[in-house]
Motif scaffolding. Structure first.
Motif, short mmCIF file in Angstrom:
data_model
loop_
_atom_site.label_atom_id
_atom_site.label_comp_id
_atom_site.label_asym_id
_atom_site.label_seq_id
_atom_site.Cartn_x
_atom_site.Cartn_y
_atom_site.Cartn_z
N LEU A 1 0.83 -1.20 0.00
CA LEU A 1 0.00 0.00 0.00
C LEU A 1 0.86 1.26 0.00
O LEU A 1 0.54 2.25 -0.67
N ARG B 1 -11.32 2.47 3.16
CA ARG B 1 -9.89 2.44 2.85
C ARG B 1 -9.66 2.23 1.36
O ARG B 1 -8.80 2.86 0.76
N ARG B 2 -10.43 1.32 0.77
CA ARG B 2 -10.24 1.06 -0.66
C ARG B 2 -10.63 2.27 -1.49
O ARG B 2 -9.95 2.62 -2.47
N GLU C 1 2.26 1.57 -3.50
CA GLU C 1 1.21 2.02 -4.42
C GLU C 1 0.96 3.52 -4.27
O GLU C 1 0.82 4.24 -5.26
N ALA C 2 0.92 3.99 -3.02
CA ALA C 2 0.64 5.40 -2.76
C ALA C 2 1.71 6.32 -3.35
O ALA C 2 1.42 7.45 -3.74
N LEU D 1 -8.60 -0.46 -7.59
CA LEU D 1 -8.58 0.97 -7.88
C LEU D 1 -9.70 1.39 -8.83
O LEU D 1 -9.96 2.60 -8.99
N ARG E 1 -7.93 4.84 -1.44
CA ARG E 1 -6.81 4.52 -2.33
C ARG E 1 -7.08 4.99 -3.75
O ARG E 1 -6.15 5.35 -4.49
N GLN E 2 -8.34 5.03 -4.15
CA GLN E 2 -8.69 5.40 -5.52
C GLN E 2 -8.40 6.88 -5.82
O GLN E 2 -8.38 7.27 -6.99
N LYS F 1 -5.73 8.13 -5.74
CA LYS F 1 -4.45 8.12 -6.45
C LYS F 1 -4.64 8.32 -7.95
O LYS F 1 -3.78 8.90 -8.63
#
Length: 270
Positions: free
Chosen positions: A91, A140-141, A94-95, A111, A144-145, A147
């Motif tokens: 994670l 949380r998911r 990815e970030a 994503l 992440r999107q 991004k």
């Protein structure tokens, strides 16, 4: 790093060395953060071992503190272990990634999932999780999107096997909305979505998902996820095999334009 998780000792040691060298050289955390281009809290997390110290931080700290390469020498000890099962390492990667390439045979990539699709997946997880945990994981998911739209843009390349589009997760109407969401995501200038039709399938397409992320320092990491298992590979040979497999799948997949037409056709059938 999740609350209660054991901090990797190499992260803690390296972060502490950065702090010690900083104190010795009379460099403040604020000065280091400004020079490295990080938020103050990010540098603090790295010094405390809660985040993996990046090559950028080590380079800047080495220069500012006059460490003569001693801080940079830690780089070889910060790569994930070959059998690492720490999801948080992925994670974090990815970030901070400048590019991400993935292949998914059975599910829509995280994503690119709608909230409805994500909730349907997580709520049927085995072993079952409590309702409040479901909501936490969904949030949380979705976080992440962000991004996808964050600037400077990272480059995203998604290859999705046809079976993932026909899975029926979240029901007929939910899947229709998910397909429309895929089309909207593919309109982003930094996002490519390609579909691998069932009649073009290769043997490597049936072995499972593939994912490769590239850092700002151009280090590539390969990620594999399965039932209660997450492995992050840093070995160049292993990562290269992932990159080659993704390239082969991309060659067999439909073009971005053909893929959009394919997705629209499936959505119209629902």
């Amino acid at each position: 790093m999740a609350a209660g998780a054991q901090l990797p000792p190499n992260w803690r040691y390296c972060g502490n060395q950065v702090k010690l060298w900083r104190f010795r050289a009379g460099v403040s955390r604020e000065e280091l953060a400004r020079e490295a281009g990080y938020e103050l809290e990010t540098v603090k997390s790295m010094e405390q071992g809660r985040r993996r110290p990046t090559p950028r931080l080590l380079q800047v700290a080495d220069d500012m503190c006059g460490a003569g390469g001693l801080l940079l020498a830690a780089l070889g000890y910060l790569n994930p272990e070959e059998q690492s099962t720490h999801l948080q390492e992925f994670l974090d990667a990815e970030a901070e990634a400048i590019s991400l390439s993935s292949y998914e045979p059975l599910l829509i990539p995280g994503l690119l999932q709608t909230e409805e699709y994500t909730r349907a997946l997580i709520s049927t997880h085995w072993p079952p999780v409590e309702d409040d945990e479901v909501e936490l994981r969904v949030a949380r998911r979705l976080k992440r999107q962000e991004k996808l739209a964050a600037k400077p843009y990272a480059l995203f390349s998604f290859i999705i096997y046809e079976a993932a589009l026909r899975s029926g997760v979240a029901g007929r109407e939910g899947m229709k909305r998910q397909l429309q969401h895929l089309l909207e995501a593919a309109d982003r200038p930094n996002v490519s979505v390609q579909i691998l039709p069932a009649d073009r399938v290769l043997s490597i397409a049936l072995t499972g998902p593939l994912l490769v992320v590239e850092s700002a320092e151009h280090q590539q990491l390969a990620y594999v996820e399965g039932l209660n298992t997450q492995v992050l590979h840093s070995n160049p040979g292993t990562v290269s095999s992932f990159v080659q497999c993704l390239g082969r799948l991309r060659m067999q997949a439909l073009s971005a334009e053909e893929s959009a037409h394919f997705i629209r056709k499936l959505a119209d059938e629902l």
